[in-house]
Design an enzyme around this catalytic site. Structure first.
Site, PDB file in Angstrom:
ATOM      1  N   ASP A 192       0.321  -1.384  -0.240  1.00  0.00           N
ATOM      2  CA  ASP A 192      -0.063  -0.004   0.076  1.00  0.00           C
ATOM      3  C   ASP A 192       1.011   1.439   0.324  1.00  0.00           C
ATOM      4  O   ASP A 192       1.518   1.041   0.313  1.00  0.00           O
ATOM      5  CB  ASP A 192      -1.129  -0.158   1.407  1.00  0.00           C
ATOM      6  N   TYR A 206       2.334  10.308  -0.593  1.00  0.00           N
ATOM      7  CA  TYR A 206       3.655   9.662   0.922  1.00  0.00           C
ATOM      8  C   TYR A 206       5.109  10.005  -0.094  1.00  0.00           C
ATOM      9  O   TYR A 206       6.401   9.880   1.085  1.00  0.00           O
ATOM     10  CB  TYR A 206       4.299   7.628   1.132  1.00  0.00           C
ATOM     11  N   LYS A 264      -2.712   6.390  -4.136  1.00  0.00           N
ATOM     12  CA  LYS A 264      -3.570   6.874  -4.193  1.00  0.00           C
ATOM     13  C   LYS A 264      -3.496   7.952  -4.686  1.00  0.00           C
ATOM     14  O   LYS A 264      -2.692   8.828  -4.934  1.00  0.00           O
ATOM     15  CB  LYS A 264      -4.282   6.742  -2.886  1.00  0.00           C
ATOM     16  N   HIS A 317      -7.902   9.344  -1.956  1.00  0.00           N
ATOM     17  CA  HIS A 317      -7.737   8.950  -0.410  1.00  0.00           C
ATOM     18  C   HIS A 317      -7.919   9.549   0.757  1.00  0.00           C
ATOM     19  O   HIS A 317      -8.792   8.983   1.759  1.00  0.00           O
ATOM     20  CB  HIS A 317      -5.296   9.933  -0.782  1.00  0.00           C
ATOM     21  N   GLN A 363     -10.617   2.282   2.744  1.00  0.00           N
ATOM     22  CA  GLN A 363      -9.402   1.969   3.149  1.00  0.00           C
ATOM     23  C   GLN A 363     -10.162   3.324   4.375  1.00  0.00           C
ATOM     24  O   GLN A 363      -9.896   4.086   4.052  1.00  0.00           O
ATOM     25  CB  GLN A 363      -8.367   2.015   2.430  1.00  0.00           C
TER      26      GLN A 363
HETATM   27  P1  NDP Z   1       0.501   0.880  11.975  1.00  0.00           P
HETATM   28  O1  NDP Z   1      -0.170   1.149  12.646  1.00  0.00           O
HETATM   29  O2  NDP Z   1       0.596   0.343  10.559  1.00  0.00           O
HETATM   30  O3  NDP Z   1       1.768   1.361  12.468  1.00  0.00           O
HETATM   31  C1  NDP Z   1       3.468   1.701  11.960  1.00  0.00           C
HETATM   32  C2  NDP Z   1       3.641   1.769  13.252  1.00  0.00           C
HETATM   33  O4  NDP Z   1       4.185   0.716  14.716  1.00  0.00           O
HETATM   34  C3  NDP Z   1       5.949   2.328  12.695  1.00  0.00           C
HETATM   35  O5  NDP Z   1       6.544   2.643  13.596  1.00  0.00           O
HETATM   36  C4  NDP Z   1       5.987   0.924  12.688  1.00  0.00           C
HETATM   37  O6  NDP Z   1       7.728   1.501  13.149  1.00  0.00           O
HETATM   38  C5  NDP Z   1       6.071  -0.226  14.298  1.00  0.00           C
HETATM   39  N1  NDP Z   1       5.503  -0.709  14.296  1.00  0.00           N
HETATM   40  C6  NDP Z   1       5.418  -2.328  12.972  1.00  0.00           C
HETATM   41  N2  NDP Z   1       5.050  -3.449  13.525  1.00  0.00           N
HETATM   42  C7  NDP Z   1       5.131  -3.275  14.676  1.00  0.00           C
HETATM   43  C8  NDP Z   1       5.398  -3.948  15.480  1.00  0.00           C
HETATM   44  N3  NDP Z   1       5.129  -5.483  15.585  1.00  0.00           N
HETATM   45  N4  NDP Z   1       5.589  -4.160  17.000  1.00  0.00           N
HETATM   46  C9  NDP Z   1       5.837  -3.084  17.995  1.00  0.00           C
HETATM   47  N5  NDP Z   1       5.848  -1.912  16.425  1.00  0.00           N
HETATM   48  C10 NDP Z   1       4.942  -2.102  15.435  1.00  0.00           C
HETATM   49  O7  NDP Z   1      -0.194   2.938  11.431  1.00  0.00           O
HETATM   50  P2  NDP Z   1       0.247   3.425  10.116  1.00  0.00           P
HETATM   51  O8  NDP Z   1      -0.140   4.692  10.015  1.00  0.00           O
HETATM   52  O9  NDP Z   1       1.973   2.705   9.324  1.00  0.00           O
HETATM   53  O10 NDP Z   1      -0.604   2.736   9.350  1.00  0.00           O
HETATM   54  C11 NDP Z   1      -0.432   1.899   7.957  1.00  0.00           C
HETATM   55  C12 NDP Z   1      -0.096   1.905   6.798  1.00  0.00           C
HETATM   56  O11 NDP Z   1      -1.681   2.035   6.309  1.00  0.00           O
HETATM   57  C13 NDP Z   1       0.058   2.936   6.557  1.00  0.00           C
HETATM   58  O12 NDP Z   1       1.751   2.533   5.957  1.00  0.00           O
HETATM   59  C14 NDP Z   1      -0.496   3.878   5.190  1.00  0.00           C
HETATM   60  O13 NDP Z   1       0.726   2.546   4.166  1.00  0.00           O
HETATM   61  C15 NDP Z   1      -1.912   3.054   5.541  1.00  0.00           C
HETATM   62  N6  NDP Z   1      -2.126   4.763   5.889  1.00  0.00           N
HETATM   63  C16 NDP Z   1      -3.146   5.156   5.130  1.00  0.00           C
HETATM   64  C17 NDP Z   1      -4.060   6.310   5.157  1.00  0.00           C
HETATM   65  C18 NDP Z   1      -5.081   6.820   4.847  1.00  0.00           C
HETATM   66  O14 NDP Z   1      -5.570   7.959   4.837  1.00  0.00           O
HETATM   67  N7  NDP Z   1      -5.757   5.779   3.466  1.00  0.00           N
HETATM   68  C19 NDP Z   1      -3.843   7.095   6.380  1.00  0.00           C
HETATM   69  C20 NDP Z   1      -2.836   6.428   7.117  1.00  0.00           C
HETATM   70  C21 NDP Z   1      -2.957   5.307   6.979  1.00  0.00           C
HETATM   71  P3  NDP Z   1       8.782   0.985  11.978  1.00  0.00           P
HETATM   72  O15 NDP Z   1       8.628   1.256  10.710  1.00  0.00           O
HETATM   73  O16 NDP Z   1       9.575   1.190  12.866  1.00  0.00           O
HETATM   74  O17 NDP Z   1       8.925  -0.995  12.475  1.00  0.00           O
END
Ligand code: NDP
Length: 372
Positions: free
Chosen positions: A105, A110, A139, A172, A243
């Protein structure tokens, strides 16, 4: 490890792997914004793009914390974007494909489509995957919502990704910014310049993307139930996916029912609830109930969070650039929460959002004016 990820079928027959890799480097990591932020908050700024100040993390996080404690601003009024180091997302995507992820995704916003494209190209060239094995979502950003701007925006994303088509192209957000090249156009006072383009107009452009073969499927993101119903009622080509944020806190039960009725699948963003960055939003992983389940199934809190989505028909897209976590987050296909456990988790949700985009709250098409 080479588990074949299950697939769900969209209303147009296309199949989607039920786990995806999120790639937004954002999140609102308090450990990733800067000292200038303090002055900017006082001046009225509420949106921070932190790429330029990468490296000052602790100072910056502290500044935000202080301003919240002083009562100058509330956490939910801030929109904070941080960027990864160059090359980080590319390595994450390569690692994920190696582990078995087939669904990636991303979004124009981004600013990492090029890196993702390079990772895909390398994994195709080294024989790990074929293009047709991958499901790539990107998006349309809010600055290109006029009908005639959508196809060029999609073509730009394809060029960035180095692909002939994306599997899924999403609007988006339902609201629009002033058209142009600025990702987040702002007036002299620092406020985002919005534009009242109706998403029904934007959708016509999305339909053209599908008709021209630029996107196999088209859908939306952050649409509430009324917006989705209105779109389905007016669309020539129906949206196949919405999404939205789905977490332990915000389980989206009512919206999931509406989406099901409309034959629209749901992808769950921020499925982990962006752990560690709460500013007052309780991370339910730490609750004894979730910890007990993790112990029972010999899994982690992250696994329980994603499995909770999966069993409710939602495709989680956890983001990580950390190889061990990319692997950990993939390990959700060999256990089952019981219906009672799911009901219990549903009852724990506080409804708190990690992505409320409150700066847009006065827009006609701001989605969170109604409960779902
Ligand atoms: P997430 O809930 O996926 O959390 C991501 C964070 O969690 C990062 O800081 C990562 O750190 C950490 N993390 C990942 N795996 C673990 C684990 N197993 N244990 C502990 N910490 C962990 O948040 P996001 O907001 O990034 O959401 C995921 C995806 O959704 C986005 O990347 C994007 O692709 C999408 N998105 C879409 C939106 C929209 O408007 N359509 C809005 C927000 C997100 P690290 O990377 O340092 O490991």
């Amino acid at each position: 490890m080479s588990v074949k990820v299950d697939e769900i079928t969209l209303s147009n027959g296309q199949k989607v792997p039920v786990l995806g890799l999120g790639t937004w480097q954002g999140g609102d990591d308090p450990a990733a914004v800067g000292k200038a932020v303090k002055i900017a908050i006082d001046a009225g700024y509420r949106h921070f793009d932190c790429a330029a100040v990468y490296g000052n993390e602790e100072d910056i996080g502290q500044a935000i914390k202080e301003k919240i404690e002083e009562g100058v601003v509330k956490r939910e009024d801030l929109f904070i974007v941080t960027k990864s180091k160059p090359g980080e997302v590319k390595e994450a995507v390569k690692c994920a494909i190696q582990v078995g992820y087939r669904h990636i995704d991303t979004a124009f916003f981004y600013e990492n489509e090029k890196e993702i494209g390079q990772a895909i190209e390398e994994k195709i060239n080294d024989g790990t995957v074929k293009r047709e094995d991958l499901f790539i979502t990107t998006k349309l950003w809010c600055n290109s919502h006029k009908e005639g701007e959508v196809v060029p925006a999609c073509k730009q994303s394809l060029q960035n990704l180095g692909l002939d088509y994306v599997d899924l192209y999403l609007i988006h957000w339902p609201f629009a910014f002033k058209s142009g090249t600025e990702l987040t156009p702002r007036d002299a006072a620092g406020k985002i310049e919005f534009q009242e383009t109706d998403y029904l107009e934007t959708w016509k452009g999305m339909e053209s993307c599908k008709q021209q073969g630029l996107a196999r499927s088209i859908g939306v993101s952050n649409f509430n139930s009324e917006q989705l119903e209105r779109l389905v009622a007016n669309a020539q080509i129906k949206p196949v996916n919405n999404q939205v944020e789905v977490t332990l806190n915000l389980n989206q039960k009512p919206l999931l029912e509406v989406c099901k009725k409309l034959n629209v699948t749901v992808t769950g963003f921020s499925p982990l609830g962006r752990p560690g960055n709460r500013y007052g939003i309780k991370n339910l992983w730490d609750e004894p109930e979730i910890q007990e389940l993790a112990k029972k199934y010999n899994k982690t809190g992250a696994n329980i969070a994603c499995r909770f989505l999966l069993q409710r028909g939602v495709t989680p897209i956890p983001k990580s650039v950390t190889p061990s976590r990319i692997k950990e987050n993939f390990d959700i296909f060999n256990f089952n929460l019981t219906p009672e456990e799911i009901t219990k988790i549903e009852a724990m949700g506080t409804g708190a959002r990690v992505a409320p985009f409150t700066e847009a709250k006065d827009c006609t098409f701001y989605p969170f004016k109604i409960p779902f």
